[in-house]
Design a protein around this motif. Structure first.
Motif, PDB file in Angstrom:
ATOM      1  N   LEU A  32       0.826  -1.206   0.000  1.00 32.91           N
ATOM      2  CA  LEU A  32       0.000   0.000   0.000  1.00 32.91           C
ATOM      3  C   LEU A  32       0.861   1.257   0.000  1.00 32.91           C
ATOM      4  O   LEU A  32       0.577   2.222  -0.727  1.00 32.91           O
ATOM      5  N   GLN A  35       2.329   1.770  -3.457  1.00 36.37           N
ATOM      6  CA  GLN A  35       1.319   2.235  -4.400  1.00 36.37           C
ATOM      7  C   GLN A  35       1.007   3.712  -4.188  1.00 36.37           C
ATOM      8  O   GLN A  35       0.891   4.474  -5.159  1.00 36.37           O
ATOM      9  N   VAL A  36       0.863   4.114  -2.926  1.00 38.75           N
ATOM     10  CA  VAL A  36       0.572   5.515  -2.628  1.00 38.75           C
ATOM     11  C   VAL A  36       1.735   6.406  -3.050  1.00 38.75           C
ATOM     12  O   VAL A  36       1.523   7.499  -3.593  1.00 38.75           O
ATOM     13  N   ASN A  38       3.701   5.865  -5.509  1.00 38.83           N
ATOM     14  CA  ASN A  38       3.597   5.969  -6.967  1.00 38.83           C
ATOM     15  C   ASN A  38       2.591   7.048  -7.363  1.00 38.83           C
ATOM     16  O   ASN A  38       2.798   7.778  -8.339  1.00 38.83           O
ATOM     17  N   VAL A  39       1.503   7.124  -6.613  1.00 36.21           N
ATOM     18  CA  VAL A  39       0.472   8.132  -6.887  1.00 36.21           C
ATOM     19  C   VAL A  39       0.985   9.526  -6.546  1.00 36.21           C
ATOM     20  O   VAL A  39       0.783  10.482  -7.308  1.00 36.21           O
ATOM     21  N   TYR A  67      -5.355   6.607  -7.616  1.00 34.28           N
ATOM     22  CA  TYR A  67      -5.094   5.352  -6.900  1.00 34.28           C
ATOM     23  C   TYR A  67      -6.118   4.292  -7.303  1.00 34.28           C
ATOM     24  O   TYR A  67      -5.768   3.133  -7.550  1.00 34.28           O
ATOM     25  N   THR A  68      -7.363   4.684  -7.391  1.00 33.34           N
ATOM     26  CA  THR A  68      -8.436   3.749  -7.738  1.00 33.34           C
ATOM     27  C   THR A  68      -8.278   3.220  -9.152  1.00 33.34           C
ATOM     28  O   THR A  68      -8.468   2.023  -9.402  1.00 33.34           O
ATOM     29  N   SER A  70      -5.485   3.321 -11.281  1.00 30.38           N
ATOM     30  CA  SER A  70      -4.229   2.752 -11.796  1.00 30.38           C
ATOM     31  C   SER A  70      -3.166   2.459 -10.746  1.00 30.38           C
ATOM     32  O   SER A  70      -2.128   1.891 -11.071  1.00 30.38           O
ATOM     33  N   LYS A  71      -3.408   2.854  -9.500  1.00 27.58           N
ATOM     34  CA  LYS A  71      -2.389   2.752  -8.441  1.00 27.58           C
ATOM     35  C   LYS A  71      -1.122   3.513  -8.816  1.00 27.58           C
ATOM     36  O   LYS A  71      -0.039   3.249  -8.299  1.00 27.58           O
ATOM     37  N   ASP A  73       0.424   3.312 -11.578  1.00 22.81           N
ATOM     38  CA  ASP A  73       1.327   2.417 -12.311  1.00 22.81           C
ATOM     39  C   ASP A  73       0.785   2.129 -13.718  1.00 22.81           C
ATOM     40  O   ASP A  73       0.724   0.986 -14.147  1.00 22.81           O
ATOM     41  N   ASN A 199     -10.161   4.823  -0.696  1.00 18.07           N
ATOM     42  CA  ASN A 199      -8.792   5.043  -1.154  1.00 18.07           C
ATOM     43  C   ASN A 199      -8.284   6.427  -0.780  1.00 18.07           C
ATOM     44  O   ASN A 199      -7.071   6.622  -0.610  1.00 18.07           O
TER      45      ASN A 199
END
Length: 209
Positions: A32, A35-36, A38-39, A67-68, A70-71, A73, A199
């Motif tokens: 998590l 991912q965050v 990355n955002v 985030y919802t 594509s995270k 990515d 999210n």
């Protein structure tokens, strides 16, 4: 003797279970956080676009949408190709994705405000399309899971060809808890606003460390 063996087995089982839960929790937190991060790389770009379209106060919601979708990515960070071009895979830079996505979000927020609906109506309309705002306006002016599900099943899905309430499996915690994991084919994602709302909490939490 047998009682001691059973107790020993039970203790080992509990220890193994607890250890597994700890390891799983650590791995989940690591994923998590990554991912965050990355955002959050796109925070400045989001802030600039939000200012440009007059929705700066919703910059954090935009990050939650990224985030919802594509995270953080995927090139099309906000999955905005369809709203801009009407088809998928027409956006080839993340900058264009943010520009187009924020423009579309600003449009549905403006329409939701005009009809005195809440921000989550606009967020759900980001997935459903702007006509959803009219529907919510006629049904209490506040987005709810029940309203979005009804719209998906009775309005959007039939409009796009699913006239038999055909569903498909959607392995998301909200869906699994709500109806065993079901979305209506061609009916968009009626869990969308709830997912973004959740999210948003994750983004705020994990962006701090």
């Amino acid at each position: 003797m047998k009682v001691k063996k059973k107790k020993s087995f039970f203790k080992k089982f509990v220890f193994t279970l607890l250890l597994s839960l700890v390891v799983l929790s650590i791995v989940t937190v690591f994923i998590l956080r990554k991912q965050v991060k990355n955002v959050m790389v796109w925070e400045d770009q989001v802030t600039t676009a939000a200012k440009q379209y007059g929705i700066e106060e919703y910059s954090d919601v935009i990050l939650a949408i990224i985030y919802t979708e594509s995270k953080g990515d995927h090139v099309d960070l906000m999955q905005s190709s369809e709203s801009k071009y009407g088809t998928r895979n027409r956006i080839f830079t993340s900058e264009e994705s943010i520009e187009s996505g924020v423009e579309h979000l600003a449009e549905v927020i403006k329409e939701a405000d005009a009809q005195k609906c809440d921000i989550w109506t606009a967020v759900q309309a980001y997935n459903f399309g702007s006509k959803y705002i009219n529907y919510v306006s006629d049904h209490g002016k506040k987005n709810t899971l029940e309203i979005s599900e009804t719209y998906s099943r009775d309005i959007l899905a039939p409009l796009l060809g699913n006239k038999t309430q055909e569903t498909y499996f959607y392995k998301h915690p909200f869906a699994l808890m709500h109806n065993g994991g079901k979305l209506y084919k061609d009916g968009g994602n009626f869990f969308y606003a709830e997912s973004v709302k959740w999210n948003l909490k994750l983004v705020k939490l994990f962006s701090k460390f």
